[in-house]
Design an enzyme around this catalytic site. Structure first.
Site, mmCIF file in Angstrom:
data_model
loop_
_atom_site.group_PDB
_atom_site.id
_atom_site.type_symbol
_atom_site.label_atom_id
_atom_site.label_comp_id
_atom_site.label_asym_id
_atom_site.label_seq_id
_atom_site.Cartn_x
_atom_site.Cartn_y
_atom_site.Cartn_z
ATOM 1 N N GLY A 150 0.902 -1.223 0.018
ATOM 2 C CA GLY A 150 0.066 -0.435 -0.122
ATOM 3 C C GLY A 150 0.683 1.199 0.124
ATOM 4 O O GLY A 150 2.019 1.294 0.330
ATOM 5 N N CYS A 151 -0.241 1.943 -0.498
ATOM 6 C CA CYS A 151 1.139 3.608 0.052
ATOM 7 C C CYS A 151 2.129 3.812 0.983
ATOM 8 O O CYS A 151 2.547 4.723 1.270
ATOM 9 C CB CYS A 151 -0.100 4.907 -1.296
ATOM 10 S SG CYS A 151 -1.473 5.210 -0.004
ATOM 11 N N TYR A 152 0.462 4.295 1.751
ATOM 12 C CA TYR A 152 0.776 4.435 3.143
ATOM 13 C C TYR A 152 2.433 3.753 4.093
ATOM 14 O O TYR A 152 3.118 3.310 4.195
ATOM 15 C CB TYR A 152 0.186 4.506 3.948
ATOM 16 C CG TYR A 152 -0.682 6.114 4.618
ATOM 17 C CD1 TYR A 152 -0.193 6.892 4.712
ATOM 18 C CD2 TYR A 152 -2.032 5.617 3.979
ATOM 19 C CE1 TYR A 152 -1.536 8.054 4.024
ATOM 20 C CE2 TYR A 152 -3.079 6.458 4.305
ATOM 21 C CZ TYR A 152 -2.338 8.054 4.353
ATOM 22 O OH TYR A 152 -3.482 8.873 4.243
ATOM 23 N N GLU A 311 6.981 10.445 -0.743
ATOM 24 C CA GLU A 311 6.636 9.691 -2.272
ATOM 25 C C GLU A 311 4.679 10.385 -2.713
ATOM 26 O O GLU A 311 4.772 10.985 -2.325
ATOM 27 C CB GLU A 311 6.004 8.014 -1.561
ATOM 28 C CG GLU A 311 5.052 7.955 -1.105
ATOM 29 C CD GLU A 311 4.567 6.663 -0.971
ATOM 30 O OE1 GLU A 311 5.828 5.803 -0.875
ATOM 31 O OE2 GLU A 311 3.872 5.689 -0.647
#
Length: 344
Positions: A150-152, A311
């Site tokens: 995932g992004c986090y 990011e």
């Protein structure tokens, strides 16, 4: 050439895959799959792709895709979609890269608790390789099924990996205060995501538990080889893209040279930059790129370290990282097709 299908090519993560893969020198985009947009030209829905190779591309339904011609299939879909199709694709010899959460969490019951549904392909959970190249590069190279982070979790893991791998943190609770652009919520219409609701506004959400929490905890414990306690609080930024994570952790030895540690740990990583001491990363600096920027700081008279990570949630936090994994899986140079630099 690598023949690629993108399932869910009409969402933000999916269209970022299309944008990146359209210029990938070793990829032929063979099928752009979307049930809801089947028959429509991609540039009629996403006009920013006009004037390039995308002009004549048309969405197809999953029933009309030429699966026999596909080498790699990306799933940029909500959870449960990939798990329903993974067996048939793997049996055809197609490599699968899943951007959803279907195979990230190794404990099936824990996954079912957080996602409130039954996992229908539990036999593939262990087979799936967690697709964080900075952690699992060797395993990714030989994998047939990738669970993209995932992004986090990507930002938080990269911010803590050098410290956890060296056993340099105490058992005290780590705090991760993370913010994401609105695109992280997906492309579906929601009242609380309207411009008037989000513009000039900033708030926390999921403070009693975000679905990325068990993934973050699982992976930090893999890195440490033992229990990790973490408080993770996500926030929504009034921006389209970007993640900024501020992480607080307590050092075993206050004399640890954290800056030197991070510079050494990431010196050969093509997409991770450790900023000079005293600098602060900005989300704009990595926008629309696969790059991560990290900075470290030491609060005065404290055993704590502050780690700052930025990011692009749609690229290194999703589509770009998926392409990075594809490059590794297919024997290409890891950076192929991912040389984008941020704009002003």
């Amino acid at each position: 050439m690598i023949n690629v299908a993108v399932v869910g090519a009409n969402g933000y993560g999916g269209i970022e895959l299309v944008r990146i893969l359209a210029r990938h020198p070793q990829v032929q985009l063979s099928s752009l799959v979307s049930r809801s947009e089947a028959g429509q030209k991609i540039v009629d829905i996403f006009p920013h792709l006009r004037g390039d190779v995308c002009d004549e591309w048309v969405y197809v339904s999953p029933y009309d895709a030429d699966w026999q011609a596909i080498d790699v299939c990306f799933f940029a879909t909500p959870h449960t979609v990939a798990m329903s199709q993974v067996q048939s694709l793997l049996e055809k010899g197609i490599k699968v890269i899943d951007l959803s959460a279907d195979f990230r969490i190794k404990d099936r019951l824990l996954w079912e608790k957080w996602y409130a549904t039954r996992h229908t392909a539990p036999e593939y959970i262990e087979q799936a390789v967690y697709g964080l190249p900075e952690l699992n590069r060797g395993a990714i190279k030989t994998a047939d099924l990738i669970a993209c982070p995932g992004c986090y979790p990507t930002a938080i893991q990269l911010g803590l990996m050098p410290l956890l791998r060296q056993g340099l943190l105490t058992d005290d609770t780590i705090i991760a205060d993370a913010k994401s652009g609105i695109s992280g919520a997906g492309r579906s219409a929601k009242v609380n995501m309207l411009f008037c609701e989000r513009s000039e506004n900033f708030e926390a959400y999921a403070t009693t538990g975000h679905r990325h929490y068990p993934e973050i905890k699982q992976q930090l414990e893999v890195m440490r080889g033992g229990q990790v306690d973490i408080i993770f609080t996500p926030h929504l930024l009034p921006t389209v893209r970007g993640i900024h994570a501020t992480i607080y952790a307590k050092l075993r030895n206050s004399e640890t040279d954290v800056q030197a540690l991070f510079e050494s740990a990431y010196t050969n990583e093509p997409f991770v930059s450790v900023l000079p001491k005293g600098h602060h990363p900005q989300t704009k600096s990595v926008s629309a790129t696969n790059h991560v920027q990290i900075a470290t700081a030491r609060p005065p008279q404290s055993d704590y370290v502050t780690i700052l990570v930025v990011e692009d949630n749609l690229v290194k936090g999703a589509a770009g990282q998926a392409v990075q994994c594809m490059n590794l899986m297919t024997g290409l140079e890891e950076v192929t097709g991912l040389a984008q630099l941020a704009g002003i």
